[in-house]
Design a protein around this motif. Structure first.
Motif: not given
Length: 483
Positions: A108, A132, A211, A214, A228, A234
């Motif tokens: 991600h 992604h 994160l 994401a 993940w 992710t």
């Protein structure tokens, strides 16, 4: 959850650090013998391995290591004691002494980290899948072009010299005309478990930075790191994990990069036997209509049979090869580092031996010095296409409906290789003591693709399908609409 406020925007960050309007003015001009100073962004297992491979290239120094988890940073510091460390990759971007970055983060983060590096005047080596989703992959290509950066994808098999030998052999016509290609990945995985209450990220992790782009969703798997991969927020599943290597070999060896994207894609499968928090399939079958040679792909994460510590095999050829080129006069079967050509009865008639792409890091550094994208074995646009094949297969799967084997077979009832991959499924699941019931097979739609515009067309262009070409980003971590 150890959250920290997000920076308001990348634009604010760029103003704050006073980077120049173009990357050329922000980057150092390297002398022929000058050390290339590299930052490793993401230093888990794969990231540390990448950094060590680059450190072996003459004239390269791992000068900075970055990871949102201080445990990973401490491990990396042992390997690179002279490197600076930070949890925040934006500090790396701000360091004008860094010439290039290795992006080995979660999927991600791949594109945003790479675009930020391009904007900061740094060259980029980015792990696969390089994106992604399809839209952001194209944004990375645009950034590489705009800022005149050297950007290499982490599909190291492009640097294996045996591929040139194999292509020359196929061009002789020794195996005859290609009929279809079978791609396989049989790699064992295990359940990731399913918690009743959300997992709290480790206190050593800056969760906001982890994160990044994401969404902040509850984590119901047992382990924080690595798993993940099996959640769409992710990761991209096994197709996004190994698929870029296999499908890049397909595009390179079979199609010579002349097929950018397939014209149509169909996928199906399921996540069988685990009942865990994973969302991605552990059994996945796909069809790619290229307009030239049709491609079938099969992905299994369950073993050959329950309790056996051995992966499955491609039953039609009794092989674990991930690239099988079926021709009128025989076939080729191979994988990373080599393969063999066979006559129609299966007798080996030619062997090919490679090195798995051991010079891939050196190839990137050579291009960093020459400033010629043509020197790259895995220039970013080609690896964008190879990653996009994986995303397209995942989209068809995610749009699928619950069905059975008959529904799956009916999608391509006149193409025997598709019928075969569906017919093999019950035996594979039975060997793993999984009983297949009606509704257990997810069957996706056949998606039609505009290969130039990289979008869906006709009846495939539903709002649901188009939405999966992109994603929603968290504030402060959005891949920019205009790079």
């Amino acid at each position: 959850m150890n959250r920290q406020p997000a920076f308001t925007s990348r634009r604010t960050f760029l103003r704050h650090t006073a980077l120049a309007a173009t990357a050329l003015s922000a980057s150092r001009v390297l002398g022929a013998n000058e050390t290339v100073r590299v930052a490793a962004i993401g230093v888990g297992g794969q990231g540390t391995g990448n950094a060590k491979r680059f450190a072996k290239v003459p004239g390269v120094e791992i000068a900075y290591v970055c990871d949102p988890d201080t445990v990973a940073l401490d491990r990396a510091k042992q390997a690179f004691p002279n490197a600076k460390t930070t949890q925040d990759l934006r500090h790396v971007m701000d360091d004008k002494s860094i010439d290039a970055v290795i992006v080995s983060t979660g999927n991600h983060w791949h594109v945003l980290a790479s675009i930020w590096a391009c904007q900061a005047g740094k060259d980029v080596y980015v792990e696969k899948p390089i994106s992604h989703n399809i839209w952001e992959g194209r944004q990375l290509v645009a950034a590489a072009r705009k800022y005149n950066r050297i950007v290499q994808g982490g599909t190291q098999q492009r640097s294996d010299p045996f591929h040139d030998e194999l292509k020359a052999y196929l061009d002789t016509g020794a195996l005859g005309k290609m009929k279809y290609v079978r791609c396989n990945h049989y790699g064992m995985r295990a359940t990731i478990g399913k918690r009743d209450t959300p997992l709290t990220p480790p206190t050593t992790v800056d969760y906001n930075l982890w994160l990044g782009p994401a969404q902040d969703e509850p984590i119901l798997r047992e382990k924080f790191h690595y798993d993940w991969h099996w959640n769409w927020n992710t990761g991209n599943g096994e197709l996004g994990n190994w698929g870029p290597h296999i499908l890049d070999d397909l595009r390179n060896v079979v199609f010579r990069d002349k097929v950018t994207l397939p014209k149509r894609v169909l996928a199906g499968g399921g996540r069988y036997g685990w009942n865990d928090a994973g969302e991605t399939p552990n059994t996945h079958f796909l069809y790619y209509d290229t307009g030239v040679v049709p491609v079938i792909m099969d992905v299994h994460n369950l073993p050959r049979q329950k309790g056996m510590k051995a992966p499955d095999v491609y039953l039609r050829r009794r092989t674990s090869a991930f690239l099988v080129i079926e021709c009128e006069g025989g076939y080729y079967a191979g994988g990373r580092g080599g393969g063999s050509a066979h006559d129609p009865e299966g007798k080996v008639i030619q062997k090919f031996k490679g090195d798995g792409g051991s010079t891939h890091a050196a190839n990137f550094i050579s291009a960093v010095r020459s400033r010629k994208t043509s020197d790259l074995k895995a220039e970013i646009e080609q690896i964008h296409f190879s990653s996009a094949w994986c995303h397209l297969g995942n989209i068809s799967y995610r749009l699928g409906q619950s069905g059975d084997l008959d529904l799956a077979k009916s999608r391509l009832k006149d193409f025997q290789p598709w019928q075969e991959v569906i017919e093999d499924l019950p035996a594979h699941l039975k060997a793993n003591e999984v009983t297949l019931k009606d509704g257990d097979v997810r069957v996706g739609p056949i998606l039609e693709i505009d290969t130039e515009k990289e979008t869906f067309i006709g009846e495939s262009a539903t709002p649901e399908a188009l939405a999966l070409l992109k994603r929603e980003y968290r504030e402060g971590f959005a891949v920019p609409e205009s790079v």
